[in-house]
Design a protein around this motif. Structure first.
Motif, PDB file in Angstrom:
ATOM      1  N   ARG A 283       7.909   2.844   0.149  1.00 41.09           N
ATOM      2  CA  ARG A 283       8.987   2.071   0.786  1.00 41.09           C
ATOM      3  C   ARG A 283       8.770   0.575   0.593  1.00 41.09           C
ATOM      4  N   ARG A 284       7.519   0.135   0.712  1.00 43.59           N
ATOM      5  CA  ARG A 284       7.234  -1.292   0.490  1.00 43.59           C
ATOM      6  C   ARG A 284       7.517  -1.682  -0.950  1.00 43.59           C
ATOM      7  N   ALA A 285       7.212  -0.797  -1.870  1.00 46.79           N
ATOM      8  CA  ALA A 285       7.484  -1.076  -3.283  1.00 46.79           C
ATOM      9  C   ALA A 285       8.981  -1.258  -3.508  1.00 46.79           C
ATOM     10  N   ILE A 286       9.777  -0.389  -2.893  1.00 50.02           N
ATOM     11  CA  ILE A 286      11.232  -0.506  -3.029  1.00 50.02           C
ATOM     12  C   ILE A 286      11.702  -1.849  -2.477  1.00 50.02           C
ATOM     13  N   ARG A 333       5.081  -2.471  -8.460  1.00 57.55           N
ATOM     14  CA  ARG A 333       4.587  -1.484  -9.424  1.00 57.55           C
ATOM     15  C   ARG A 333       3.168  -1.034  -9.047  1.00 57.55           C
ATOM     16  N   ALA A 334       2.359  -1.978  -8.575  1.00 56.07           N
ATOM     17  CA  ALA A 334       0.987  -1.647  -8.175  1.00 56.07           C
ATOM     18  C   ALA A 334       0.980  -0.708  -6.965  1.00 56.07           C
ATOM     19  N   LEU A 335       1.885  -0.911  -6.032  1.00 56.15           N
ATOM     20  CA  LEU A 335       1.965  -0.045  -4.854  1.00 56.15           C
ATOM     21  C   LEU A 335       2.370   1.379  -5.240  1.00 56.15           C
ATOM     22  N   LEU A 336       3.309   1.506  -6.177  1.00 54.04           N
ATOM     23  CA  LEU A 336       3.691   2.840  -6.638  1.00 54.04           C
ATOM     24  C   LEU A 336       2.499   3.546  -7.285  1.00 54.04           C
TER      25      LEU A 336
END
Length: 495
Positions: A283-286, A333-336
């Motif tokens: 969710r944070r990545a989005i 991208r890093a969070l995903l």
């Protein structure tokens, strides 16, 4: 609401000369434009804001009235008394009020309306407000006492919303198609898909106060058609018009343009109950994939203010949370990757009809693609959105919608609400907000709630819309600001 580089090149003359003449020919009638047609006319049974845009204060009235500046004034209740603990409210009702079918309005009506809204079969979107009433007691025909289970500092505001309108017991079941209320207007005709007309009620308690005798709402969803209807004089006023034509409107001396603040929150809602969206990192990545300023430009023609949580500038207790999940595609991208997501990740993006959703969706699809998320767009009509996204099976991953209610943080305490957010810590915090009478302490808690939602990335918040209203320059009484979505016909007149 809007479209970037498609500004119409309709001539600014666009029958400018016709506008005053058109208005002059019907000084007691008006035509208003609306983007969406309501699915029905009972705001106690449906969630669509378009319902209230037609019937609230016009056909159906609540006990209190929310004014354009957000203040509360008497309506069907002449006055009220509130106990020191904020739990008990005694309403003293206006006398001599009748429903349009001739039935009297009294304390028994209030008891019926509130208990119906709290009942097992109720589909009222604010059902919890009424279920939180410990009792509704009739003292006499014009006095009713409401005792709430807990203190509620915003109770009088809630009592002025469309979900709290008074309904007449014998006719309530038919209000969706034939609303019966105490207001200054009654339904005259409804041409589905085209327009709806209200006419002055012959039973209204103050007939001399109704200056507009006939009001027609024309449903025009296409942004280009909205601009054309305004410039041609086919509509006299268009509250919350798609602002694509704002520059042309302002340049036209036959028109007035009002830019209003709002308490609305336009959001990219996330279905927290679905994998992998139940992972806060996803969710944070989005959220971090989204450039809010680009969305405002594409979806709102620049009319909006970025927000980072479910609260807007100007509201008591607001804190700026736009820095919690700022635009940062690289970190997204890093969070995903940290969440173990293999890209491309395919998610559904359900878009209801308003231009802000369809046009904003185009921008967001492109932005999500940059972090490896493929958003598959599903364009739906409002009835489908209400049935399958907001309600029913909640068949969606992402959706864009504008929440217009001023005080709706309580929706995050409902695990079965359409975005499926469920955090006991937030529930406890919101309970403290509801029961805290001290303004400073309450504002502090509101700030904590906003930060918690932002940290959880419960949604990807986009912006606070700024509404554009355009009208014939002779129309008077249009609301400057809009804490709730209404078209208050009783305030309108021709100058």
């Amino acid at each position: 609401m809007k479209r970037r580089d498609f500004a119409l090149t309709l001539p600014a003359v666009a029958t400018l000369a016709q506008l005053p003449a058109f208005a002059q020919s019907r000084r007691d009638a008006i035509v208003l434009g609306m983007t969406l047609e309501p699915p029905g006319l009972d705001p106690t049974a449906g969630a669509a804001s378009a319902i209230a845009e037609i019937v609230h204060y016009n056909v159906l009235e609540p006990l209190t009235k929310i004014n354009s500046d957000g203040s509360i004034s008497p309506l069907l209740a002449e006055r009220w008394e509130i106990s020191p603990d904020l739990r008990t409210v005694t309403f003293f009702l206006r006398k001599g009020v009748k429903f349009s079918n001739g039935e009297p309005f009294n304390a028994a009506t209030v008891k019926y309306a509130f208990e119906r809204a709290a009942g097992e079969k109720s589909t009222n979107k604010d059902k919890r407000t009424f279920a939180a009433m410990e009792s509704v007691r009739v003292i006499d025909d014009h006095t009713v006492v409401v005792i709430n289970k807990e203190p509620d500092p915003d109770f009088l505001f809630y009592m002025g919303q469309a979900t709290a309108v008074m309904v007449e017991p014998k006719s309530a079941a038919d209000n969706n198609t034939k609303p019966v209320g105490t207001g200054p207007y009654v339904l005259d005709s409804w041409a589905k898909g085209s327009s709806l007309t209200l006419k002055a009620s012959p039973t209204f308690r103050a007939p001399g106060s109704i200056r507009i005798k006939r009001a027609t709402f024309r449903f025009i969803s296409d942004p280009a058609a909205q601009v054309a209807a305004v410039l041609s004089g086919d509509v006299d006023a268009f509250p919350r018009v798609t602002p694509r034509g704002a520059a042309q409107f302002k340049a036209n001396s036959g028109l007035q343009t009002i830019v209003s603040g709002s308490r609305a929150k336009t959001v990219l809602a996330i279905n927290n109950a679905r994998k992998p969206l139940n992972d806060v990192r996803v969710r944070r990545a989005i959220s971090m994939a989204i450039d809010r300023k680009a969305v405002i430009s594409g979806a709102g023609d620049g009319f909006g203010v970025p927000i980072g949580s479910h609260y807007v500038p100007g509201a008591a207790g607001f804190v700026d949370t736009t820095g919690v999940n700022p635009y940062n595609p690289e970190k997204a991208r890093a969070l995903l990757k940290e969440a173990g997501i293999s890209t491309p990740l395919e998610l559904s993006l359900v878009l209801p009809p308003p231009p802000y959703a369809r046009q904003g969706g185009e921008v967001i699809v492109a932005q999500l693609a940059k972090i490896g998320i493929t958003a598959k767009v599903q364009n739906v009509e409002w009835a489908q959105w209400l049935a399958n996204t907001y309600g029913g099976p909640k068949n969606y991953d992402l959706t864009i919608v504008s929440h217009v209610e001023p005080f709706d943080l309580d929706n995050f305490t409902k695990p079965d609400y359409y975005w499926g957010y469920n955090n006991p810590k937030f529930n406890e915090l919101f309970s403290r907000i509801k029961t805290t009478a001290d303004v400073a302490e309450r504002n502090k808690l509101l700030g904590e709630a906003q930060k918690l939602l932002a940290d959880d990335a419960a949604l990807a918040w986009l912006y606070q819309p700024q509404w554009v209203t355009v009208a014939n320059r002779r129309v008077q009484g249009l609301w400057k600001d809009m804490p709730v979505f209404v078209n208050d016909l009783s305030a309108l007149s021709w100058g």
